[in-house]
Structure formats: structure tokens, C-alpha cells
Design an enzyme around this catalytic site. Structure first.
Site, PDB file in Angstrom:
ATOM      1  N   ARG A  80       0.832  -1.203   0.000  1.00  0.00           N
ATOM      2  CA  ARG A  80       0.000   0.000   0.000  1.00  0.00           C
ATOM      3  C   ARG A  80       0.866   1.252   0.000  1.00  0.00           C
ATOM      4  O   ARG A  80       0.556   2.236  -0.681  1.00  0.00           O
ATOM      5  CB  ARG A  80      -0.954  -0.020   1.199  1.00  0.00           C
ATOM      6  CG  ARG A  80      -2.064   1.015   1.088  1.00  0.00           C
ATOM      7  CD  ARG A  80      -3.148   0.793   2.103  1.00  0.00           C
ATOM      8  NE  ARG A  80      -2.659   0.938   3.465  1.00  0.00           N
ATOM      9  CZ  ARG A  80      -3.360   0.641   4.545  1.00  0.00           C
ATOM     10  NH1 ARG A  80      -4.595   0.197   4.436  1.00  0.00           N
ATOM     11  NH2 ARG A  80      -2.854   0.800   5.752  1.00  0.00           N
ATOM     12  N   LYS A 183      -2.774   6.360   1.125  1.00  0.00           N
ATOM     13  CA  LYS A 183      -2.694   6.792   2.529  1.00  0.00           C
ATOM     14  C   LYS A 183      -1.762   7.997   2.589  1.00  0.00           C
ATOM     15  O   LYS A 183      -0.586   7.880   2.942  1.00  0.00           O
ATOM     16  CB  LYS A 183      -2.205   5.634   3.408  1.00  0.00           C
ATOM     17  CG  LYS A 183      -2.481   5.860   4.883  1.00  0.00           C
ATOM     18  CD  LYS A 183      -2.364   4.566   5.658  1.00  0.00           C
ATOM     19  CE  LYS A 183      -2.455   4.775   7.150  1.00  0.00           C
ATOM     20  NZ  LYS A 183      -3.775   5.175   7.622  1.00  0.00           N
ATOM     21  N   GLU A 219     -16.394   5.976   4.066  1.00  0.00           N
ATOM     22  CA  GLU A 219     -15.731   5.400   5.232  1.00  0.00           C
ATOM     23  C   GLU A 219     -15.718   6.413   6.374  1.00  0.00           C
ATOM     24  O   GLU A 219     -16.088   7.566   6.208  1.00  0.00           O
ATOM     25  CB  GLU A 219     -14.318   4.932   4.899  1.00  0.00           C
ATOM     26  CG  GLU A 219     -13.361   6.017   4.505  1.00  0.00           C
ATOM     27  CD  GLU A 219     -11.938   5.473   4.276  1.00  0.00           C
ATOM     28  OE1 GLU A 219     -11.539   4.506   4.943  1.00  0.00           O
ATOM     29  OE2 GLU A 219     -11.233   6.050   3.430  1.00  0.00           O
TER      30      GLU A 219
END
Ligand SMILES: Cc1ncc(COP(=O)(O)O)c(C=O)c1O
Length: 339
Positions: A80, A183, A219
Site C-alpha cells: 500500500r 494513505k 468510510e
């Protein structure tokens, strides 16, 4: 070292002994360096400071009953971070470098790993940023990878007790074609105002809707959203949410206990049809949700009517935590033992 009250740790920063650094210069990554300083010199024109060329990760090391230290799916965090790096045109840290940096950080700070049974763990924070100087908007030619660790308790003060969250329709953490799936710090900067407001108004977190139509659940501020409907685990599919490793693992666990898994758009109106809902992520594992309030229209959706987390959420929580601490067999090959 001062005595740490392991059972009372918040999810916060506590100084540990060492952190790890690696540098990308002239097209190459350096070997890792060990530092005992909490500070670093940064160029005043670094792109990480000016243009948000920055990405981070979060994973944990757990002390087992058997005295072994376990890492959970670190390869997924490495992937990620590489994906975030590509998304922001940063130098991509090789998985081996990421692995060496996190393992070294854990080993050198072993005395900060909370003992088994305290409910706490060692949070590992890898950070990648553009350290090279630029004044015009463009990617840097130098990067830094930093890894620090800190012992942490539960993310939400409620722990596994159900929390209330608030739908924020007047804020988005990421744009439809933006950086939500990476992220990167910018997404979190964008969520601060609505997140802090949610806290002030008595909620553990804000819940964001899809930025384009405001029809579907995206989210929560620091966690993915999931729901249980009969024997089905439902979780939003969207390009603007962070692909959570906890959520991915819960989907596999749900399937393994005979549940159906649906990753699809989740309309807000469907909130009225769920038996259980929760937020999931490394920091919180699962936070059961007892109330979702739609800030704009005051509409409330209530769960956990007996005050307790639902049976399915509890089962999944125990299973996942059991694997992380080594109390349950690692049937999926998710655990790395830190020797
Ligand atoms: C925005 C956001 N969504 C979801 C998550 C959960 O992801 P993971 O389960 O990989 O920790 C996090 C935390 O990392 C997050 O910051």
C-alpha cells in the site's frame, strides 16, 4: 525508564529508544540508519512540506502469550505504501527495505512492546516524503523513509464498547478522482475540521459519504465501514476509500465462518436495514457502532440496543485479535514472527 501503565495507554505518541531512516538520492535508496533522535533536519523547500508529497502507513506488533512478537500482514502495508508512492510520483521503497526498517525498529524497541493481556500493542508508523527542494509544483528528486514505533492502547477511548458516529455531508476527505485510495496526509488534513467537530458534538468519528452523489457510505475518518445483514458481511466499494487491510482480513474471516461477503455501493438509506454496523482498521480493529446520526437532517440509526456489540462483530473481533496475538491458528499465513 519510567514505569509505563500498559493498561492505561491512549492511542498516542510516547518516545521510544530508536527510529529508522533511509534516504533516496541520485536514483538509489541508502541502507537503513538508526537514530535515537526524535528530530530530523528537513530542507526548507522540501516537497513533503509544501506540496503534500507524503504517504504513511500504520501497522502493529503484538506480544503473544508465548513471548513471541508477531507482525500482522506487513507485506500488505508495504504494497500500500508503494501504491501511495506511485500515486504521488514519489520514489517507491522496495519491500525488502520496508521490511528491514520495520523489523529493526521493532527489535531495537522491544522493551516498549506492551505485555500480552494488557490490550495494548506496539504501533509502527512508516513515513515517506519528498525531502528534495522544489519551488514550482513538481515531484522531488530526493525522498526519505522514516519508521518510528510507539506503544498504544485503543484508538477510540470506548475500546470495544459501541461508539456513536456522525455523517458529515458538508465535508469530503477525498475527491471522486482524487487521492482517497492512497494513505497520504492530504486526506487526513481534509478530514480534520469535520472530525474535530464530530468530537465536539459528542461523536467518536465522522462518517463520509461518496463525494460525487452523496448517496453512498464511503468510510469513517480513520477506518473503513462494514455492516452485518443476516448472514452477510457488507462493506462499501469505492475508489475514494482506503483499502483497509483489517477490512480485507475481516472479509476473509467472514467467508471462513460461512458468511456471504458483499463489497458494493452501500446507500445511506440501507443503514436502516442492518443488524450490526462497525468501523474497522489497524488502530481500532473493530469499533462497534451503536448510533449513526445524519448531521444535516438529524436522522438517527440505532444499533446495539442492549448496549453491547453484536454477536457477529464480536465473533470476528475475537477471531482477528486472536490471530494477531497468536491465540488462534494463523490459517491464512498472515503472521510474521519477529526473531
Ligand atoms: C482512512 C482510513 N481508512 C481505513 C483505515 C484502516 O486501514 P487498515 O485496516 O489497513 O489499518 C485507516 C487506517 O489505516 C484509515 O486511515
Amino acid at each position: 525508564m519510567e514505569e509505563i501503565e500498559w493498561g492505561k495507554l491512549p492511542f498516542g505518541y510516547l518516545k521510544t529508544d530508536f527510529n529508522i531512516r533511509a534516504y533516496y538520492r541520485e536514483g538509489e535508496w541508502s541502507k537503513i540508519e538508526i537514530s535515537d533522535s526524535e528530530f530530523m533536519p528537513v530542507h526548507i523547500a522540501a516537497t513533503g512540506l509544501h506540496y503534500g508529497q507524503e504517504a504513511f502507513e500504520g501497522l502493529k506488533a503484538y506480544m503473544g502469550k508465548d513471548g513471541k512478537i508477531r507482525l500482522f500482514r506487513w507485506e500488505e502495508n508495504a504494497k500500500r505504501m508503494q501504491n501511495s508512492a506511485r500515486g504521488l510520483l514519489m520514489a517507491v521503497p522496495p519491500a525488502e527495505l520496508f521490511e528491514e526498517a520495520i523489523l529493526t525498529a521493532v527489535r531495537l524497541n522491544k522493551r516498549f512492546i506492551p505485555p500480552y493481556g494488557t490490550g495494548a500493542s506496539l504501533y509502527i508508523r512508516p513515513l515517506l516524503f519528498g525531502s528534495g527542494a522544489r519551488v514550482g509544483v513538481s515531484p522531488a528528486d530526493e525522498y526519505m523513509l522514516l519508521v518510528f514505533v510507539t506503544p498504544v492502547g485503543p484508538y477510540f477511548k470506548e475500546g470495544f464498547n459501541p461508539v456513536s458516529i456522525q455523517i458529515a455531508r458538508d465535508a469530503d476527505r477525498a475527491a471522486p478522482m482524487g487521492t482517497g485510495r492512497y494513505k497520504v496526509g492530504g486526506n487526513y488534513a481534509a478530514s480534520l475540521a469535520s472530525g474535530v467537530r464530530a468530537h465536539h458534538e459528542g461523536f467518536a468519528s465522522a462518517l463520509y459519504l461518496d463525494a460525487k452523489e452523496k448517496k453512498y457510505i464511503d468510510e469513517a475518518g480513520p477506518a473503513n465501514f462494514f455492516a452485518i445483514k443476516g448472514n452477510t458481511y457488507v462493506t462499501p466499494k469505492s475508489d475514494t476509500i482506503l483499502p483497509s487491510i483489517t477490512n480485507k482480513s475481516l472479509m476473509q474471516l467472514a467467508e471462513s465462518i460461512g458468511m456471504k461477503v458483499e463489497q458494493r455501493q452501500v446507500p445511506v438509506a440501507e443503514l436502516a436495514e442492518f443488524d450490526e454496523v462497525g468501523a474497522c482498521g489497524t488502530a481500532a480493529v473493530i469499533s462497534p457502532i451503536k448510533r449513526i446520526t445524519d448531521r444535516d437532517n438529524g436522522h438517527e440509526y440505532l444499533y446495539c440496543k442492549d448496549g453491547k456489540a453484536g454477536a457477529v462483530s464480536t465473533k470476528l473481533y475475537k477471531l482477528l485479535l486472536g490471530i494477531q496475538y497468536g491465540d488462534e491458528p494463523d490459517n491464512f499465513g498472515w503472521i510474521t514472527i519477529v526473531e
